[in-house]
Design a protein around this motif. Sequence first.
Motif, mmCIF file in Angstrom:
data_model
loop_
_atom_site.group_PDB
_atom_site.id
_atom_site.type_symbol
_atom_site.label_atom_id
_atom_site.label_comp_id
_atom_site.label_asym_id
_atom_site.label_seq_id
_atom_site.Cartn_x
_atom_site.Cartn_y
_atom_site.Cartn_z
ATOM 1 N N VAL A 37 0.861 -1.182 0.000
ATOM 2 C CA VAL A 37 0.000 0.000 0.000
ATOM 3 C C VAL A 37 0.899 1.234 0.000
ATOM 4 N N ILE A 38 0.676 2.110 -0.960
ATOM 5 C CA ILE A 38 1.449 3.343 -1.094
ATOM 6 C C ILE A 38 0.521 4.519 -0.807
ATOM 7 N N GLY A 39 0.955 5.400 0.070
ATOM 8 C CA GLY A 39 0.173 6.593 0.382
ATOM 9 C C GLY A 39 0.643 7.764 -0.464
ATOM 10 N N VAL A 40 -0.263 8.325 -1.265
ATOM 11 C CA VAL A 40 0.059 9.449 -2.138
ATOM 12 C C VAL A 40 -0.810 10.638 -1.735
ATOM 13 N N ILE A 41 -0.172 11.769 -1.454
ATOM 14 C CA ILE A 41 -0.910 12.955 -1.020
ATOM 15 C C ILE A 41 -0.542 14.130 -1.913
ATOM 16 N N LEU A 42 -1.555 14.767 -2.510
ATOM 17 C CA LEU A 42 -1.359 15.944 -3.359
ATOM 18 C C LEU A 42 -1.785 17.197 -2.615
ATOM 19 N N TYR A 43 -1.099 18.302 -2.927
ATOM 20 C CA TYR A 43 -1.412 19.540 -2.212
ATOM 21 C C TYR A 43 -2.825 20.018 -2.504
ATOM 22 N N LYS A 44 -3.313 19.812 -3.743
ATOM 23 C CA LYS A 44 -4.734 20.006 -4.024
ATOM 24 C C LYS A 44 -5.075 19.343 -5.353
ATOM 25 N N TYR A 45 -6.232 18.703 -5.402
ATOM 26 C CA TYR A 45 -6.648 17.974 -6.597
ATOM 27 C C TYR A 45 -6.989 18.903 -7.753
ATOM 28 N N ASP A 46 -7.529 20.094 -7.462
ATOM 29 C CA ASP A 46 -8.036 20.927 -8.545
ATOM 30 C C ASP A 46 -6.979 21.817 -9.187
ATOM 31 N N ASP A 47 -5.709 21.592 -8.886
ATOM 32 C CA ASP A 47 -4.628 22.202 -9.657
ATOM 33 C C ASP A 47 -4.542 21.424 -10.976
ATOM 34 N N THR A 48 -4.695 22.123 -12.100
ATOM 35 C CA THR A 48 -4.787 21.448 -13.396
ATOM 36 C C THR A 48 -3.571 20.582 -13.688
ATOM 37 N N PHE A 49 -2.375 21.144 -13.497
ATOM 38 C CA PHE A 49 -1.171 20.365 -13.785
ATOM 39 C C PHE A 49 -1.074 19.142 -12.890
ATOM 40 N N MET A 50 -1.340 19.328 -11.582
ATOM 41 C CA MET A 50 -1.215 18.197 -10.660
ATOM 42 C C MET A 50 -2.248 17.110 -10.945
ATOM 43 N N SER A 51 -3.373 17.488 -11.549
ATOM 44 C CA SER A 51 -4.358 16.463 -11.915
ATOM 45 C C SER A 51 -3.771 15.518 -12.960
ATOM 46 N N PHE A 52 -2.918 16.038 -13.851
ATOM 47 C CA PHE A 52 -2.272 15.183 -14.849
ATOM 48 C C PHE A 52 -1.172 14.328 -14.208
ATOM 49 N N VAL A 53 -0.464 14.880 -13.229
ATOM 50 C CA VAL A 53 0.534 14.085 -12.504
ATOM 51 C C VAL A 53 -0.157 12.936 -11.768
ATOM 52 N N ARG A 54 -1.289 13.254 -11.143
ATOM 53 C CA ARG A 54 -2.046 12.224 -10.408
ATOM 54 C C ARG A 54 -2.471 11.091 -11.356
ATOM 55 N N LYS A 55 -2.988 11.445 -12.522
ATOM 56 C CA LYS A 55 -3.393 10.426 -13.494
ATOM 57 C C LYS A 55 -2.202 9.587 -13.942
ATOM 58 N N ALA A 56 -1.040 10.239 -14.091
ATOM 59 C CA ALA A 56 0.161 9.518 -14.524
ATOM 60 C C ALA A 56 0.632 8.543 -13.454
ATOM 61 N N ILE A 57 0.518 8.919 -12.189
ATOM 62 C CA ILE A 57 0.859 8.008 -11.091
ATOM 63 C C ILE A 57 -0.038 6.778 -11.149
ATOM 64 N N GLU A 58 -1.331 7.011 -11.298
ATOM 65 C CA GLU A 58 -2.286 5.899 -11.336
ATOM 66 C C GLU A 58 -2.060 5.021 -12.563
ATOM 67 N N ASN A 294 5.941 11.932 -17.184
ATOM 68 C CA ASN A 294 7.159 11.329 -16.648
ATOM 69 C C ASN A 294 7.381 11.667 -15.176
ATOM 70 N N GLN A 295 6.881 12.816 -14.717
ATOM 71 C CA GLN A 295 6.953 13.088 -13.273
ATOM 72 C C GLN A 295 6.122 12.068 -12.496
ATOM 73 N N GLY A 296 4.922 11.788 -13.002
ATOM 74 C CA GLY A 296 4.080 10.796 -12.342
ATOM 75 C C GLY A 296 4.673 9.400 -12.404
ATOM 76 N N LYS A 297 5.213 9.061 -13.563
ATOM 77 C CA LYS A 297 5.822 7.736 -13.753
ATOM 78 C C LYS A 297 7.011 7.544 -12.818
ATOM 79 N N ALA A 298 7.904 8.527 -12.776
ATOM 80 C CA ALA A 298 9.082 8.425 -11.912
ATOM 81 C C ALA A 298 8.683 8.374 -10.441
ATOM 82 N N THR A 299 7.676 9.164 -10.064
ATOM 83 C CA THR A 299 7.213 9.163 -8.668
ATOM 84 C C THR A 299 6.700 7.790 -8.278
#
Length: 346
Positions: A37-58, A294-299
């Motif tokens: 189980v990996i815990g992933v925490i984002l500073y906020k979901y509704d940041d447009t760029f971070m939403s793409f990082v989140r999708k890349a992690i998943e 690639n940020q999401g993939k590397a993370t």
Amino acid sequence: MKRRAKILLIMVMMVVASACVLTACGAKSASGEEKPVIGVILYKYDDTFMSFVRKAIEASNHNSATIEMKDSQSSQTMQNDQVDTMIANGVKALAINLVDTQSASTIIEKARAADLPVVFFNKEPEASALSSYDKAWYVGTTSAEAGIIQGEMMAKMWHDNPFWDKNFDGIVQYVLLKGEQGHPDAEARTQYALEAMANKGLMLEALELKAGRWESEKGKSMMEDWIAKHGDAIELVISNNDNMALGAIESLTAHGYFDQGQYMPVFGVDALPDALEQIKAGKMAGTVLNDAKNQGKATFELTYNVAMGREPLDGTNWKFDENKAIRVPYVAVTIDNIKFAAEAYK
């Protein structure tokens, strides 16, 4: 007594089942290994760029791990509590997109107390914080690089388009949408973009420079105010990210720009899909690819490895720099290479 024993057995089984829900007890990955189980925490979901990082992690998971994802809603207090809860629930590693980079040491101490690996991503902690714990790493970019690339791109295009100098005074009268006061990326992008332009021989005059907190609506409202104040004296719009640039473009469009020969060069950072569409439409001059994929993939790959007790870079092509950081490179994007940028979001 038998009835009591049965009830007790059922209760024990329920507790075990609950624990398995939280810790993926017995769950197997596609390769047959037990899923961490990996815990992933984002500073906020509704940041447009971070939403793409989140999708890349998943998207990088491929059923190898159970990901517990949380939104800190721009609250460092909430993020600290989420870390505590994840540690109590038995996650095997943490991946943290900090709300406040100054809080990295607090997160590290929590992880250290639980002997837990922690991977910070996108918002970079101080190097001293990372070096203080042997199980802490960072995935992101070199903030200065985005500014340098943006500045050099703007300088080249300014030289190539002499009509951008509306008053023919040889000076670039610009407005700048800054992401966030004190934010490492915002500070570096601002400083190095302006320095890169100056280094290419441009004389600069700041008409406005204010923080818009990375938000499109802020970019729109600030641009509205600046048009009312400066009118056509503005010759260039520089933005620390695409979101604010898109807001500025919306305001400029409402005031008749990009129509019947009235033009305003606007530059952003991130190469978001919406920004690429504006480049195609001739309303954004350029942006800088901040590679969410690639940020999401590397993370994910780094966090998964350390959750499994492996070497952090095991089986990957990533490399650490001297600060235990994986650096994903930026790329300048204009109409000439827009197809390349679009691939980063597929």
